[in-house]
Design a protein around this motif. Structure first.
Motif, PDB file in Angstrom:
ATOM      1  N   UNK A   1      21.504  17.481  -1.066  1.00 52.19           N
ATOM      2  CA  UNK A   1      20.258  18.075  -0.589  1.00 52.19           C
ATOM      3  C   UNK A   1      19.057  17.164  -0.823  1.00 52.19           C
ATOM      4  N   UNK A   2      19.168  16.284  -1.813  1.00 46.39           N
ATOM      5  CA  UNK A   2      18.055  15.373  -2.100  1.00 46.39           C
ATOM      6  C   UNK A   2      18.250  14.012  -1.446  1.00 46.39           C
ATOM      7  N   UNK A   3      19.178  13.939  -0.488  1.00 45.77           N
ATOM      8  CA  UNK A   3      19.321  12.729   0.316  1.00 45.77           C
ATOM      9  C   UNK A   3      20.280  11.692  -0.209  1.00 45.77           C
ATOM     10  N   UNK A   4      21.000  11.995  -1.281  1.00 50.33           N
ATOM     11  CA  UNK A   4      21.964  11.032  -1.810  1.00 50.33           C
ATOM     12  C   UNK A   4      23.244  11.054  -0.983  1.00 50.33           C
ATOM     13  N   UNK A   5      24.045   9.998  -1.134  1.00 53.66           N
ATOM     14  CA  UNK A   5      25.222   9.827  -0.282  1.00 53.66           C
ATOM     15  C   UNK A   5      26.336  10.837  -0.556  1.00 53.66           C
ATOM     16  N   UNK A   6      26.351  11.412  -1.736  1.00 47.31           N
ATOM     17  CA  UNK A   6      27.467  12.271  -2.120  1.00 47.31           C
ATOM     18  C   UNK A   6      27.618  13.480  -1.202  1.00 47.31           C
ATOM     19  N   UNK A   7      28.833  13.694  -0.723  1.00 50.60           N
ATOM     20  CA  UNK A   7      29.214  14.917  -0.018  1.00 50.60           C
ATOM     21  C   UNK A   7      30.570  15.338  -0.568  1.00 50.60           C
ATOM     22  N   UNK A   8      30.645  16.451  -1.309  1.00 45.21           N
ATOM     23  CA  UNK A   8      31.938  16.894  -1.852  1.00 45.21           C
ATOM     24  C   UNK A   8      32.997  17.062  -0.765  1.00 45.21           C
ATOM     25  N   UNK A   9      32.576  17.511   0.428  1.00 41.97           N
ATOM     26  CA  UNK A   9      33.537  17.637   1.530  1.00 41.97           C
ATOM     27  C   UNK A   9      34.136  16.274   1.873  1.00 41.97           C
TER      28      UNK A   9
ATOM     29  N   UNK B   1      29.168  20.927   0.420  1.00 41.86           N
ATOM     30  CA  UNK B   1      28.126  19.932   0.661  1.00 41.86           C
ATOM     31  C   UNK B   1      26.763  20.584   0.842  1.00 41.86           C
ATOM     32  N   UNK B   2      26.723  21.750   1.477  1.00 39.69           N
ATOM     33  CA  UNK B   2      25.441  22.429   1.685  1.00 39.69           C
ATOM     34  C   UNK B   2      24.855  22.960   0.385  1.00 39.69           C
ATOM     35  N   UNK B   3      25.708  23.145  -0.646  1.00 40.27           N
ATOM     36  CA  UNK B   3      25.239  23.627  -1.945  1.00 40.27           C
ATOM     37  C   UNK B   3      24.982  22.480  -2.931  1.00 40.27           C
ATOM     38  N   UNK B   4      25.409  21.282  -2.582  1.00 41.13           N
ATOM     39  CA  UNK B   4      25.337  20.144  -3.506  1.00 41.13           C
ATOM     40  C   UNK B   4      23.890  19.666  -3.671  1.00 41.13           C
TER      41      UNK B   4
END
Length: 437
Positions: free
Chosen positions: A320-328, A313-316
């Motif tokens: 990083x641009x505030x979108x909802x996606x978190x791979x974790x 998530x920290x690399x996504x």
């Protein structure tokens, strides 16, 4: 009465190992809910990946501070628990430090001394991890998906390790016979003064209490793994072995769709030809995935292996641009849904009863799926070879091919490609206009 302690120990050991075995069977059952996938190619490269990534921690040390601390905890905790073998033998046979009878004093002392030094290093590393998580509060540990349980789980395991290391050192420090040998007590001899006023009988009680608490704590820790993100301690090995060997940019194409396209482009193809009985390109019952049963078993193994470290998530770039996606979150949601399905099966005598829920929408939203740029940053950075992108793409495939629910921007682009041979809304005769876009 002489063997009462041995019998009690055997019962506790049996219960601990038995409950762990039960949970392992449940884990395997849940993973096998996934579709079949062939990952038995190139075994030499797979073994190399497992040794380098899972055993050698090669991807962990890309972030040096966390990586080195993790290596210390990993190696220290594993090696120290070799001592558990001696504890088990002592508990079953009523002996005391059976290693002294099986090994020369110098060898035994060297091993215990190494264990004590590692115990100190593990304790210090765990304290630093706790500070990073709770005092410094690194951003990746405090994302929205890290609700009460994930946050508490990370701390609980740190407390477990602190207590187990302390018990090991106290057990050695209060063992009068061991201290008298003056071999291997590199660290514990410095703890002895803390018990200076205690009688030999009191020291024996403390030593026995620490001994019992240590082995019971190990068994509790073992069984806690199933409910914790620290299940990766066990699953990192098969997960890295079966991890994808394809180039990061390679997409998973469906043979049935590929063959259909080839047929459309072949003027000599007979669209009404009956496929051979042994053909392997039959149209699947469902395109893509809307629930965990539609994913393959490797993707489900990925979900159980997730360490919740948040590196993905920290690399996504989307995150990083505030979108909802978190791979974790994608992996955590997949695991949570898988657990829900497993409990459903347990409650219905081995059969899944439709519960009106699915992974798509009830856990993972369309907004999250379409925020992904398919850049593979999450896959590249994961320390145990987890592939969140593969799950995202399967769920996108379902939305497009089963529900025709692609975003309007994507539909416009595909229409332009179909009509104009390019993503832009210009006629092919006006190609020079594209350069201005």
């Amino acid at each position: 009465m002489e063997y009462l302690s041995n019998i009690l120990f055997a019962l506790i050991l049996l219960l601990g190992v038995g409950y762990f075995t039960r949970n392992v069977k449940r884990l395997i059952r849940n993973i096998n809910l996934g579709q079949a996938v062939d990952v038995n190619d190139n075994k030499s490269e797979r073994w190399r990946n497992m040794v380098m990534i899972a055993l050698g921690q090669s991807k962990m040390v890309r972030r040096p501070i966390a990586g080195v601390l993790h290596v210390v905890v990993y190696i220290g905790f594993i090696i120290i628990n070799i001592e558990v073998l001696e504890i088990i033998l002592d508990g079953l046979f009523g002996t005391h430090r059976i290693g002294l009878k099986l090994l020369p004093l110098g060898v035994y002392g060297f091993l215990i001394g190494a264990f004590e030094v590692l115990a100190c290093l593990v304790f210090v590393s765990v304290i630093i991890f706790w500070i990073r998580r709770n005092v410094i509060k690194l951003a990746r540990f405090w994302k929205s998906e890290m609700t009460n349980w994930p946050k508490n789980d990370g701390n609980i395991i740190l407390y477990f390790e602190m207590v187990l290391m302390t018990l090991f050192l106290v057990m050695n420090a209060t063992d009068v016979h061991f201290q008298a040998l003056n071999s291997g007590n590199i660290v514990s001899q410095n703890i002895v003064p803390l018990f200076g006023s205690a009688s030999e009988g009191t020291l024996h009680i403390i030593e026995r209490s620490a001994w019992w608490l240590h082995i019971v704590g190990i068994l509790i820790f073992l069984n806690y793994l199933y409910f914790s993100k620290h299940l990766h301690i066990l699953l990192a090995f098969p997960n890295t072995y079966y991890g994808s060997l394809k180039p990061k940019g390679a997409f998973n194409n469906l043979d049935s769709v590929t063959n259909e396209v080839k047929m459309m482009m072949d003027p000599d193809a007979d669209p009404f030809a009956v496929p051979a009985e042994d053909a392997e390109d039959e149209v699947p019952a469902k395109f893509g995935a809307s629930d965990v049963q539609d994913l393959n078993w490797l993707q489900l193994l990925n979900a159980y292996t997730c360490t919740e470290c948040g590196r993905c998530t920290s690399e996504c770039p989307a995150n990083q641009t505030g979108k909802k996606l978190s791979p974790r979150k994608i992996m955590m949601d997949t695991r949570d849904r898988m657990e829900e399905v497993g409990k459903n099966i347990d409650a219905n005598n081995g059969e899944f009863k439709e519960d009106g829920k699915q992974l798509l929408d009830d856990y993972i939203t369309k907004e999250e799926l379409w925020a992904c740029t398919s850049c593979n940053a999450c896959v590249e950075t994961c320390p145990v070879s987890i592939d969140p992108l593969s799950i995202i793409l399967e769920m996108r495939r379902y939305l497009v091919m089963e529900q025709s629910a692609a975003p309007s921007e994507l539909n416009n682009m595909m229409t332009n490609i179909e009509n104009n041979g390019a993503p832009w809304p210009y006629n092919q005769m006006d190609r020079l206009n594209w350069k201005n876009e």
